[in-house]
Design a protein around this motif. Structure first.
Motif, PDB file in Angstrom:
ATOM      1  N   LEU A 140       1.031  -1.222   0.096  1.00 42.47           N
ATOM      2  CA  LEU A 140       0.109   0.333   0.234  1.00 42.47           C
ATOM      3  C   LEU A 140       0.729   1.174   0.184  1.00 42.47           C
ATOM      4  O   LEU A 140       0.527   2.484  -0.373  1.00 42.47           O
ATOM      5  CB  LEU A 140      -1.304   0.484   1.413  1.00 42.47           C
ATOM      6  CG  LEU A 140      -2.279  -0.814   1.672  1.00 42.47           C
ATOM      7  CD1 LEU A 140      -3.074  -0.767   2.738  1.00 42.47           C
ATOM      8  CD2 LEU A 140      -2.914  -0.772  -0.386  1.00 42.47           C
ATOM      9  N   ARG A 141       1.891   1.359   0.880  1.00 42.83           N
ATOM     10  CA  ARG A 141       2.588   2.687   0.690  1.00 42.83           C
ATOM     11  C   ARG A 141       3.583   2.478  -0.579  1.00 42.83           C
ATOM     12  O   ARG A 141       3.691   3.427  -1.409  1.00 42.83           O
ATOM     13  CB  ARG A 141       4.008   2.300   1.883  1.00 42.83           C
ATOM     14  CG  ARG A 141       4.014   2.211   3.025  1.00 42.83           C
ATOM     15  CD  ARG A 141       5.016   2.201   4.424  1.00 42.83           C
ATOM     16  NE  ARG A 141       4.582   3.028   5.616  1.00 42.83           N
ATOM     17  CZ  ARG A 141       4.661   2.170   6.444  1.00 42.83           C
ATOM     18  NH1 ARG A 141       5.683   1.548   6.364  1.00 42.83           N
ATOM     19  NH2 ARG A 141       4.510   2.655   7.692  1.00 42.83           N
ATOM     20  N   THR A 142       4.115   1.266  -1.217  1.00 43.45           N
ATOM     21  CA  THR A 142       4.024   1.751  -2.513  1.00 43.45           C
ATOM     22  C   THR A 142       3.771   2.364  -3.691  1.00 43.45           C
ATOM     23  O   THR A 142       3.533   3.440  -4.123  1.00 43.45           O
ATOM     24  CB  THR A 142       4.431   0.151  -3.597  1.00 43.45           C
ATOM     25  OG1 THR A 142       5.591  -0.736  -2.143  1.00 43.45           O
ATOM     26  CG2 THR A 142       5.361   0.519  -4.452  1.00 43.45           C
ATOM     27  N   LYS A 143       2.158   1.869  -3.533  1.00 47.78           N
ATOM     28  CA  LYS A 143       0.758   1.928  -4.485  1.00 47.78           C
ATOM     29  C   LYS A 143       0.883   3.651  -4.330  1.00 47.78           C
ATOM     30  O   LYS A 143       0.479   4.636  -4.642  1.00 47.78           O
ATOM     31  CB  LYS A 143      -0.450   0.931  -3.949  1.00 47.78           C
ATOM     32  CG  LYS A 143      -1.786   1.693  -4.862  1.00 47.78           C
ATOM     33  CD  LYS A 143      -2.938   0.484  -4.483  1.00 47.78           C
ATOM     34  CE  LYS A 143      -4.059   1.066  -5.566  1.00 47.78           C
ATOM     35  NZ  LYS A 143      -5.035  -0.357  -5.201  1.00 47.78           N
ATOM     36  N   ASN A 144       0.768   3.900  -2.825  1.00 50.09           N
ATOM     37  CA  ASN A 144       0.523   5.187  -2.141  1.00 50.09           C
ATOM     38  C   ASN A 144       2.031   6.385  -3.220  1.00 50.09           C
ATOM     39  O   ASN A 144       1.128   7.167  -3.009  1.00 50.09           O
ATOM     40  CB  ASN A 144       0.115   5.463  -1.068  1.00 50.09           C
ATOM     41  CG  ASN A 144       0.080   6.996  -0.169  1.00 50.09           C
ATOM     42  OD1 ASN A 144      -0.926   7.851  -1.139  1.00 50.09           O
ATOM     43  ND2 ASN A 144       0.296   7.516   0.878  1.00 50.09           N
ATOM     44  N   ALA A 145       2.420   6.155  -2.994  1.00 54.61           N
ATOM     45  CA  ALA A 145       3.984   6.898  -3.423  1.00 54.61           C
ATOM     46  C   ALA A 145       3.579   6.641  -5.344  1.00 54.61           C
ATOM     47  O   ALA A 145       3.815   8.471  -5.497  1.00 54.61           O
ATOM     48  CB  ALA A 145       5.128   6.364  -3.372  1.00 54.61           C
ATOM     49  N   ARG A 146       3.379   6.158  -5.901  1.00 52.01           N
ATOM     50  CA  ARG A 146       2.886   5.811  -7.362  1.00 52.01           C
ATOM     51  C   ARG A 146       1.827   7.055  -7.176  1.00 52.01           C
ATOM     52  O   ARG A 146       1.630   7.776  -8.295  1.00 52.01           O
ATOM     53  CB  ARG A 146       2.197   4.818  -7.565  1.00 52.01           C
ATOM     54  CG  ARG A 146       2.450   4.642  -9.293  1.00 52.01           C
ATOM     55  CD  ARG A 146       1.961   3.371  -9.846  1.00 52.01           C
ATOM     56  NE  ARG A 146       1.051   2.311  -8.927  1.00 52.01           N
ATOM     57  CZ  ARG A 146       0.416   2.068  -8.978  1.00 52.01           C
ATOM     58  NH1 ARG A 146      -0.244   2.681 -10.122  1.00 52.01           N
ATOM     59  NH2 ARG A 146      -0.409   1.145  -8.404  1.00 52.01           N
ATOM     60  N   LEU A 147       0.385   7.033  -6.604  1.00 48.88           N
ATOM     61  CA  LEU A 147      -0.743   7.529  -6.552  1.00 48.88           C
ATOM     62  C   LEU A 147      -0.947   9.618  -6.417  1.00 48.88           C
ATOM     63  O   LEU A 147      -1.105   9.924  -7.327  1.00 48.88           O
ATOM     64  CB  LEU A 147      -1.608   6.933  -5.677  1.00 48.88           C
ATOM     65  CG  LEU A 147      -2.609   5.596  -6.675  1.00 48.88           C
ATOM     66  CD1 LEU A 147      -3.162   5.138  -5.307  1.00 48.88           C
ATOM     67  CD2 LEU A 147      -2.643   5.714  -7.771  1.00 48.88           C
ATOM     68  N   GLN A 148       0.511   9.640  -5.341  1.00 48.02           N
ATOM     69  CA  GLN A 148       0.687  11.289  -4.987  1.00 48.02           C
ATOM     70  C   GLN A 148       1.817  11.248  -6.283  1.00 48.02           C
ATOM     71  O   GLN A 148       2.199  12.667  -6.587  1.00 48.02           O
ATOM     72  CB  GLN A 148       1.810  10.916  -4.219  1.00 48.02           C
ATOM     73  CG  GLN A 148       0.673  10.173  -2.887  1.00 48.02           C
ATOM     74  CD  GLN A 148       1.471  10.840  -1.085  1.00 48.02           C
ATOM     75  OE1 GLN A 148       3.118  10.552  -1.261  1.00 48.02           O
ATOM     76  NE2 GLN A 148       0.859  10.754   0.157  1.00 48.02           N
ATOM     77  N   ASN A 204      -0.811  12.214  -9.016  1.00 47.11           N
ATOM     78  CA  ASN A 204      -1.284  13.154  -8.901  1.00 47.11           C
ATOM     79  C   ASN A 204      -0.328  14.563  -8.945  1.00 47.11           C
ATOM     80  O   ASN A 204      -1.540  15.736  -9.343  1.00 47.11           O
ATOM     81  CB  ASN A 204      -2.066  12.844  -7.383  1.00 47.11           C
ATOM     82  CG  ASN A 204      -2.990  13.735  -6.503  1.00 47.11           C
ATOM     83  OD1 ASN A 204      -3.525  15.098  -7.491  1.00 47.11           O
ATOM     84  ND2 ASN A 204      -3.039  14.619  -5.671  1.00 47.11           N
TER      85      ASN A 204
END
Length: 179
Positions: A32-40, A43
């Protein structure tokens, strides 16, 4: 003391299950942290792009007056379209077809407008619209001939009914003026 031993075993099994759950949750948290970094990052890129384009539609830009070009002195600019273009100015077309355009003024009896021709065509068009179409070409040709006779009789102030009766009775009929 014998009773406590089984409880200890149960607790150890529960502890092992909890440790396995914690390990799987840690793997999921890393994902989830990896996915969050990619989405940020995505964005941030979209926000950067948003700043490049106006968010307003083109119709809200308002009216901008076009700069008016000064008029050229007469004779500097040739008439008509660009060189090689087949278009003609109205003046050139009127000069080319002068006899046809001024026919009403040059020849006695030529009407100024073509309204009479349009009036002659109107009954045929109305007949076509009412019935939808003519069923055969022969029927359309007969209708056109009859309309021509009726129109000619009206223009020459003849009795249309008598003329048609004579035609259907195979009696000679002259549709020439004064005939």
């Amino acid at each position: 003391m014998v009773n406590q031993l089984p409880e200890t075993e149960v607790l150890r099994k529960r502890l092992a299950v909890l440790k396995a759950n914690v390990a799987s949750l840690q793997v999921e948290l890393a994902h989830l942290r990896t996915k969050n970094a990619r989405l940020q990052a995505e964005n941030a890129e979209l926000r950067r792009r948003l700043g490049l384009n106006s968010h307003k539609p083109p119709s809200s830009d308002g009216y901008r007056r076009k700069r008016i070009q000064p008029a050229l002195p007469k004779g500097e600019k040739p008439l008509g379209g660009q060189p090689g273009h087949k278009g003609k100015t109205l003046r050139a077309v009127l000069m080319e077809h002068e006899d046809a355009v001024l026919g009403f003024a040059l020849v006695e009896g030529v009407p100024f407008t073509n309204n009479q021709a349009e009036r002659d065509l109107r009954p045929a068009k109305v007949g076509q619209k009412v019935s939808g179409c003519f069923r055969t070409d022969h029927g359309a040709a007969v209708y056109a001939r009859l309309q021509a006779v009726i129109s000619t009789c009206r223009k020459q102030e003849r009795n249309v009914f008598v003329t048609l009766c004579n035609l259907f009775a195979h009696q000679p009929v002259s549709l020439r003026p004064g005939g």
